[in-house]
Design an enzyme around this catalytic site. Structure first.
Site, PDB file in Angstrom:
ATOM      1  CG  ASP A  41      -5.126 -16.952 -68.279  1.00  0.00           C
ATOM      2  OD1 ASP A  41      -4.793 -15.756 -68.321  1.00  0.00           O
ATOM      3  OD2 ASP A  41      -5.351 -17.550 -67.210  1.00  0.00           O
TER       4      ASP A  41
ATOM      5  CB  SER B  83      -1.462 -15.856 -66.783  1.00  0.00           C
ATOM      6  OG  SER B  83      -2.172 -14.660 -66.696  1.00  0.00           O
TER       7      SER B  83
ATOM      8  CG  ASP C 117      -7.178 -14.658 -65.753  1.00  0.00           C
ATOM      9  OD1 ASP C 117      -6.525 -13.890 -66.495  1.00  0.00           O
ATOM     10  OD2 ASP C 117      -6.646 -15.311 -64.841  1.00  0.00           O
TER      11      ASP C 117
ATOM     12  CG  ASP D  41      -4.580 -12.289 -69.038  1.00  0.00           C
ATOM     13  OD1 ASP D  41      -5.768 -12.364 -69.397  1.00  0.00           O
ATOM     14  OD2 ASP D  41      -4.136 -12.911 -68.055  1.00  0.00           O
TER      15      ASP D  41
HETATM   16 MG    MG Z   1      -4.422 -14.364 -66.729  1.00  0.00          MG
END
Ligand code: MG
Length: 451
Positions: A239, A96, A241, A237
């Protein structure tokens, strides 16, 4: 039994704790627990291939098939898992927002939500009770599918008013943190007819900024938005999400504020419940109340929010860090969906600068008090007794509610510390209250530790 999964999956330094051997064994455990084809994707970290190939090899060694989806945002893998019947679960190779030397593994249930703690402990059990590899005749097969990024982008595009956004003729600056969104978010923007200026949008490049989309890490994006006269700045960020916004005048918008702006917009067409953890700013609850919605609080962490949203049929939810959840898309934090929804909101309601200016103002103060793990329970009991006359919310930690704000006391789940988080309409009050409660904790602990 050992614990491998933290609040955000398994994390560690690649090659040190996240070694190929470890990744193989965890892959095998994942294969055993999911028991049917597992989808695997990665973010853009340089260790991605090493970790992914070992995880996939482990899945095959458990006698389970794997489908490799390549580099994808976490919500894109979640969307794939949920929308394909033959897929029993997913694994994302990501750390992440952690620094580039880190990597990790996050597991996804067959319905596309982040794996429940019970599922994670089954994987831990399978990891610690080693079992033989599948017979040569029954090892799993490894397939690949390259269309998941496109499928996800199309799914996002189909859930917003494309015509309205297109008509607005927006210019947007986007910063993908050289992460997994480099192949999806710019594609979504192009599908919305948005003129896009990108930085840090090469996933093979060295990270051009810290991966956490914090105000400090987004200085380049903020000045770029201002200098180009763009309508919005967008940052993810690693990844993707999560999604964080910059106003046209180059100001950082906190995740609480963007959540409030979107909550108000969502509630204008669908009345209902909005779900968020107890540490989210009251700017969200005030806005939700004003828009005729009902606020529901959960424990800290996105899986708790997603599950509560399913349970109570919420219209919207999310975390204070820019991870927002749209039930019409899926029950997980979704960076590209957040981006598209904000564009729809701005196309209807006008500049994000004005929308943020119209929000109630809150100030916060956070203090971390060092506290040995074996004293956390005693400190929690001490606080409970100490605030028994006051109005409290015990959903997660102890939240003391005041007329003009609140103080939340929670033991840290990851380090020997106790977190004191105070919020108030007054900056001085927010700080003095945080200091007051931190002082109580320190006094209690010093007596406890010297006795
Ligand atoms: Mg993330």
């Amino acid at each position: 039994m050992g614990v491998l999964f933290g609040t955000n999956g398994i994390r560690g330094v690649a090659g040190e704790t996240i070694t190929p051997k470890f990744a193989f064994r965890i892959g095998k455990a994942i294969g055993k627990v999911y028991g049917g084809t597992v989808a695997v994707a990665t973010d853009a970290r340089s260790s991605a291939d090493m970790v992914r190939s070992a995880v996939v090899s482990g899945i095959a060694a458990a006698g389970i098939d794997a489908v490799e989806l390549g580099m994808l945002p976490t919500p894109a893998l979640q969307y794939f898992v949920r929308t394909h019947d033959g897929i029993s679960g997913g694994a994302v190779i990501t750390a992440s927002h952690n620094p580039p030397e880190f990597n990790g593994i996050k597991c996804i249930s067959s319905d596309g939500t982040e794996a429940h703690r019970m599922e994670e402990s089954s994987i831990e059990d399978a990891y610690f009770h080693e079992f033989p590899n599948a017979d040569p005749g029954s090892t799993g097969e490894i397939y690949s599918y390259s269309g998941a990024a496109r499928d996800y982008a199309d799914a996002v595009l189909s859930r917003v008013d494309r015509g309205k956004i297109r008509e607005s003729g927006f210019t947007v600056c986007i910063d993908c943190a050289n992460g997994a969104s480099c192949y999806t978010s710019p594609a979504v923007l192009s599908g919305l007819g948005v003129r896009t200026i990108s930085i840090n949008s090469d996933p093979r490049g060295n990270p051009g900024r810290g991966i956490e989309p914090s105000e400090d890490n987004l200085a380049d994006l903020m000045s770029m938005v201002k200098e180009t006269g763009a309508d919005l700045g967008i940052a993810h960020d690693g990844d993707a999400d999560r999604c964080i916004f910059i106003t046209p005048d180059g100001k950082f918008v906190s995740g609480d504020q963007s959540m409030a702006v979107i909550a108000s917009y969502v509630l204008s067409s669908a009345s209902g419940k909005v779900v968020t953890p107890v540490n989210t700013s009251s700017v969200v609850s005030d806005t939700v109340r004003d828009a005729g919605g009902e606020m529901v609080y959960t424990r800290v962490g996105a899986p708790a929010v997603a599950r509560k949203m399913i349970e109570c049929g919420a219209v919207f939810g999310g975390e204070e860090n820019g991870g927002l959840i749209f039930p019409e898309m899926q029950y997980c934090r979704d960076g590209a969906m957040t981006m598209a929804k904000m564009l729809e909101c701005v196309s209807e309601r006008g500049s994000l600068s004005d929308l943020v200016r119209g929000l109630p103002e809150y100030h916060s103060a956070k203090i971390k008090v060092p506290c040995p793990d074996d004293k956390k329970k005693a400190l929690s009991d001490f606080f409970s007794a100490r605030v028994s006359d006051l109005e409290t919310d015990n959903t997660d930690g102890i939240k003391v509610l005041f007329e003009d704000g609140w103080v939340l006391m929670r033991p840290s789940g990851t380090e020997p510390a106790y977190r004191i988080f105070s919020e108030s309409r007054s900056e001085t009050t927010a700080r003095s209250r945080a200091e007051e409660y931190a002082g109580m904790a320190e006094e209690f602990l010093s007596e406890k530790l010297s006795s």
